[in-house]
Design an enzyme around this catalytic site. Structure first.
Site, short mmCIF file in Angstrom:
data_model
loop_
_atom_site.label_atom_id
_atom_site.label_comp_id
_atom_site.label_asym_id
_atom_site.label_seq_id
_atom_site.Cartn_x
_atom_site.Cartn_y
_atom_site.Cartn_z
N HIS A 34 11.43 -8.97 2.98
CA HIS A 34 11.04 -9.55 1.69
C HIS A 34 12.01 -10.68 1.36
O HIS A 34 13.21 -10.59 1.65
CB HIS A 34 11.07 -8.47 0.61
CG HIS A 34 10.47 -8.93 -0.68
ND1 HIS A 34 11.15 -9.74 -1.56
CD2 HIS A 34 9.25 -8.74 -1.23
CE1 HIS A 34 10.37 -10.02 -2.61
NE2 HIS A 34 9.20 -9.43 -2.42
N ASN B 22 4.86 -3.29 -4.92
CA ASN B 22 6.31 -3.36 -4.71
C ASN B 22 6.99 -3.27 -6.07
O ASN B 22 7.02 -4.24 -6.81
CB ASN B 22 6.65 -4.68 -3.99
CG ASN B 22 8.14 -4.89 -3.83
OD1 ASN B 22 8.93 -3.96 -4.05
ND2 ASN B 22 8.53 -6.10 -3.46
N SER C 270 2.75 -13.47 -7.77
CA SER C 270 2.04 -13.59 -9.05
C SER C 270 0.56 -13.22 -8.97
O SER C 270 -0.29 -13.84 -9.62
CB SER C 270 2.23 -15.01 -9.63
OG SER C 270 3.60 -15.24 -9.89
N LYS D 69 10.10 -2.92 -6.65
CA LYS D 69 11.45 -3.50 -6.64
C LYS D 69 12.44 -2.55 -7.32
O LYS D 69 12.24 -1.33 -7.24
CB LYS D 69 11.42 -4.90 -7.29
CG LYS D 69 10.33 -5.78 -6.67
CD LYS D 69 10.41 -7.22 -7.05
CE LYS D 69 9.27 -7.98 -6.38
NZ LYS D 69 9.31 -9.41 -6.64
N GLY E 83 7.08 -13.73 -8.90
CA GLY E 83 7.59 -13.45 -10.24
C GLY E 83 7.60 -14.63 -11.18
O GLY E 83 8.23 -14.59 -12.24
N GLU F 298 4.22 -14.61 1.38
CA GLU F 298 4.72 -14.65 0.01
C GLU F 298 5.54 -15.92 -0.21
O GLU F 298 6.75 -15.93 0.10
CB GLU F 298 5.60 -13.42 -0.25
CG GLU F 298 4.86 -12.12 -0.19
CD GLU F 298 5.49 -11.10 -1.13
OE1 GLU F 298 4.76 -10.57 -1.97
OE2 GLU F 298 6.70 -10.88 -1.05
P1 PGA Z 1 5.19 -10.69 -8.01
O1 PGA Z 1 6.06 -10.21 -6.76
O2 PGA Z 1 3.83 -10.09 -7.89
O3 PGA Z 1 5.94 -10.17 -9.21
O4 PGA Z 1 5.13 -12.17 -7.96
C1 PGA Z 1 5.48 -10.11 -5.48
C2 PGA Z 1 6.50 -9.63 -4.49
O5 PGA Z 1 7.69 -9.96 -4.60
O6 PGA Z 1 6.15 -8.90 -3.54
#
Ligand code: PGA
Length: 251
Positions: A94, A9, A210, A11, A170, A164
């Protein structure tokens, strides 16, 4: 055994040329033979070009969001029909959509019905916030998200679910693999109570939050963690293809 799915993803990152570069690098370094399903979710504008680059490769393409209406006066939105020419997957619910853009369970539910009707394979995201967790409400929150998001859906089909936890997205603080396993098992049981245990036994349930090349193996070692949804660590080709390599070796 469930299919293993590793999804990227991106984003709101990468211009079209940056996306093209990243896809090209991923394609160069991806394990040549793998039973892992690899799906990339670039920003909307990069999708047409990405779809040309991935043609005749094993990489699948998805959109990070869609609207449930077919067309109409919805400024700034993109419909499933518009995506169909380019994508085969779509990310729904999401937490950034839910929390930053006010998406309700009902809206996620409408999108889910439409994505299925349009032949887009959905990844439905669920997960608790930090305060929910502190208050021992994780399972209640997730049960509610599942019940509302899947209302009137009669067949789990090839839907994918991603757990999630919002506090892990993040932040560099992933859930422990044991916690992910417990919640993913809970999600499978909840889905089982709607669709039947047999039907959901093959549903891929991913973990996201993460995930990196350093922890992917621990997550994939758990029976109910059938892959990962990866944000930050999917933005560079070395890290992401290393994750794909580890996942391929384990499946
Ligand atoms: P991240 O995001 O791997 O940066 O924690 C995961 C997501 O939002 O799908």
């Amino acid at each position: 055994m469930s299919e293993t799915v590793v999804a990227a993803n991106w984003k709101m990152n990468k211009t079209v040329s940056e996306s093209d570069y990243l896809i090209t690098e991923i394609l160069k370094n991806i394990p040549p033979v793998s039973s892992v399903t690899c799906v990339v979710f670039p920003p909307f504008l990069s999708i047409p070009s990405a779809s040309r680059l991935i043609r005749n490769t094993s990489v699948k393409l998805g959109a990070q969001n869609m609207h449930s209406a077919q067309n109409g006066a919805f400024t700034g939105e993109v419909s499933a029909a518009m995506l169909q020419d380019f994508c085969s997957y779509v990310l729904l619910g999401h937490s950034e959509r839910r929390l930053l853009f006010g998406e309700t369970h009902e809206f996620v539910n409408e999108k889910l019905s439409v994505s299925i009707a349009c032949g887009l394979r959905p990844i439905v995201c669920v997960g608790e916030q930090s305060l929910d967790r502190q208050n021992g409400l994780t399972e209640n929150v997730i049960r509610n998200q599942i019940k509302s998001s899947f209302r009137n859906i009669t067949d789990i089909g090839n839907i994918i679910v991603a757990y999630e936890p919002v506090w892990a997205i993040g932040t560099g603080t992933a859930a422990s693999p044991d916690d992910a396993e417990n919640i993913n098992k809970f999600i499978r049981d909840e889905l089982g109570s709607i669709f039947g245990t047999e039907q959901v036994s093959k549903t891929p349930i991913l973990y996201g939050g993460s995930v990196t090349e350093d922890n992917i193996a621990d997550f994939l070692g758990k029976p109910n963690v059938n892959g990962a949804l990866i944000g930050g660590a999917s933005l560079n080709s070395e890290g992401f293809t290393e994750i794909l390599r580890i996942a391929s070796d384990l499946t």
